[in-house]
Design a protein around this motif. Structure first.
Motif, PDB file in Angstrom:
ATOM      1  N   HIS A   8       0.877  -1.172   0.000  1.00 41.35           N
ATOM      2  CA  HIS A   8       0.000   0.000   0.000  1.00 41.35           C
ATOM      3  C   HIS A   8       0.913   1.219   0.000  1.00 41.35           C
ATOM      4  CE1 HIS A   8      -3.465   2.520   0.783  1.00 41.35           C
ATOM      5  NE2 HIS A   8      -2.742   3.140   1.698  1.00 41.35           N
ATOM      6  N   ASN A  10       1.582   4.280   1.104  1.00 39.61           N
ATOM      7  CA  ASN A  10       1.013   5.033   2.210  1.00 39.61           C
ATOM      8  C   ASN A  10       1.147   6.540   2.045  1.00 39.61           C
ATOM      9  OD1 ASN A  10      -0.156   5.409   4.828  1.00 39.61           O
ATOM     10  ND2 ASN A  10       1.895   5.819   5.593  1.00 39.61           N
ATOM     11  N   LYS A  11       2.374   7.018   1.812  1.00 39.26           N
ATOM     12  CA  LYS A  11       2.518   8.476   1.692  1.00 39.26           C
ATOM     13  C   LYS A  11       3.796   8.871   0.977  1.00 39.26           C
ATOM     14  CE  LYS A  11       4.569   9.118   6.282  1.00 39.26           C
ATOM     15  NZ  LYS A  11       4.447   9.801   7.551  1.00 39.26           N
ATOM     16  N   GLN A  12       3.785  10.120   0.545  1.00 42.55           N
ATOM     17  CA  GLN A  12       4.929  10.771  -0.062  1.00 42.55           C
ATOM     18  C   GLN A  12       5.026  12.126   0.602  1.00 42.55           C
ATOM     19  OE1 GLN A  12       4.333  13.559  -2.529  1.00 42.55           O
ATOM     20  NE2 GLN A  12       6.513  13.940  -2.566  1.00 42.55           N
ATOM     21  N   THR A  13       6.192  12.447   1.178  1.00 43.76           N
ATOM     22  CA  THR A  13       6.385  13.749   1.818  1.00 43.76           C
ATOM     23  C   THR A  13       7.644  14.396   1.276  1.00 43.76           C
ATOM     24  OG1 THR A  13       7.604  12.778   3.674  1.00 43.76           O
ATOM     25  CG2 THR A  13       5.238  13.083   3.965  1.00 43.76           C
ATOM     26  N   TYR A  87       3.615   9.363  -8.168  1.00 41.00           N
ATOM     27  CA  TYR A  87       2.954   9.852  -6.952  1.00 41.00           C
ATOM     28  C   TYR A  87       1.430   9.844  -7.051  1.00 41.00           C
ATOM     29  CZ  TYR A  87       7.567  11.201  -5.332  1.00 41.00           C
ATOM     30  OH  TYR A  87       8.872  11.182  -4.928  1.00 41.00           O
ATOM     31  N   LYS A  89      -0.191   7.381  -7.573  1.00 39.10           N
ATOM     32  CA  LYS A  89      -0.575   6.100  -6.974  1.00 39.10           C
ATOM     33  C   LYS A  89      -0.589   6.144  -5.445  1.00 39.10           C
ATOM     34  CE  LYS A  89      -0.909   3.564 -10.736  1.00 39.10           C
ATOM     35  NZ  LYS A  89      -2.067   2.781 -11.088  1.00 39.10           N
ATOM     36  N   ALA A  90      -0.191   7.265  -4.843  1.00 42.43           N
ATOM     37  CA  ALA A  90      -0.194   7.370  -3.376  1.00 42.43           C
ATOM     38  C   ALA A  90      -1.599   7.122  -2.850  1.00 42.43           C
ATOM     39  CB  ALA A  90       0.306   8.739  -2.931  1.00 42.43           C
ATOM     40  N   GLY A  91      -1.689   6.306  -1.794  1.00 46.59           N
ATOM     41  CA  GLY A  91      -2.972   5.957  -1.210  1.00 46.59           C
ATOM     42  C   GLY A  91      -3.607   4.723  -1.814  1.00 46.59           C
ATOM     43  N   ALA A  92      -2.940   4.097  -2.779  1.00 43.12           N
ATOM     44  CA  ALA A  92      -3.502   2.925  -3.458  1.00 43.12           C
ATOM     45  C   ALA A  92      -2.660   1.680  -3.183  1.00 43.12           C
ATOM     46  CB  ALA A  92      -3.549   3.184  -4.963  1.00 43.12           C
ATOM     47  N   ASP A  93      -3.258   0.533  -3.396  1.00 42.26           N
ATOM     48  CA  ASP A  93      -2.510  -0.719  -3.339  1.00 42.26           C
ATOM     49  C   ASP A  93      -1.793  -0.892  -4.673  1.00 42.26           C
ATOM     50  OD1 ASP A  93      -3.366  -1.302  -0.765  1.00 42.26           O
ATOM     51  OD2 ASP A  93      -5.139  -2.380  -1.462  1.00 42.26           O
TER      52      ASP A  93
END
Length: 159
Positions: A8, A10-13, A87, A89-93
């Protein structure tokens, strides 16, 4: 070495110092020994279905009772154009491919602002002859009689 895991995204910061991406791995994939072997290595991250790859340092693997967290610090050129689809795709499986590179962290220089230059064999730096120097600034200030807000004097002006 390469490992493929279902994860998954989860995040990109991103802050002024670094850009980080984080994935959660669950199930059988989190037991893959390759994940531990690749930690602290330079890798290429690729998400299945996304054309772009991202160069990263695989900084950390953390396990708890529910999941395994994979953290990567993005290195090298990560222009917005190269990373936009990644990016999204962030938040996706996703299906994540982690590929070991032959580079070390020292091989990746963070881009910095500055004056382009080259270094001669004797160790002296050469810059563009068009580059403004401090001597040029002093000459310009002398022409303006020391007033930084004055305009250069023009004989054709109406003073």
């Amino acid at each position: 070495m390469q490992v493929t895991v279902k994860a998954h995204f989860n995040k990109q910061t991103k802050d002024s110092k670094k850009e980080m991406v984080q994935f959660y791995v669950k199930g059988e994939d989190e037991k893959k020994p390759e994940l531990n072997k690749l930690t602290r290595e330079m890798v290429l991250l690729e998400i299945e279905g996304v054309e772009n790859k991202i160069k990263c340092e695989f900084t950390k693997t953390a396990k708890d009772s529910k999941k395994t967290v994979l953290e990567f610090i993005v290195k090298g050129d990560s222009s917005a154009e190269n990373t936009f689809n990644f990016y999204k795709k962030a938040g996706a499986d996703v299906t994540l491919h982690i590929v070991e590179t032959q580079m070390s962290t020292d091989d990746f220089e963070d881009e910095h602002e500055g004056i382009p230059y080259s270094v001669d064999k004797d160790g002296t730096a050469k810059i563009s002859p068009d580059q403004l120097s401090l001597d040029d600034v002093d000459k310009e200030e002398d022409e303006l009689d020391g007033d930084p807000f004055a305009s250069p004097k023009d004989e054709d002006s109406l003073d």
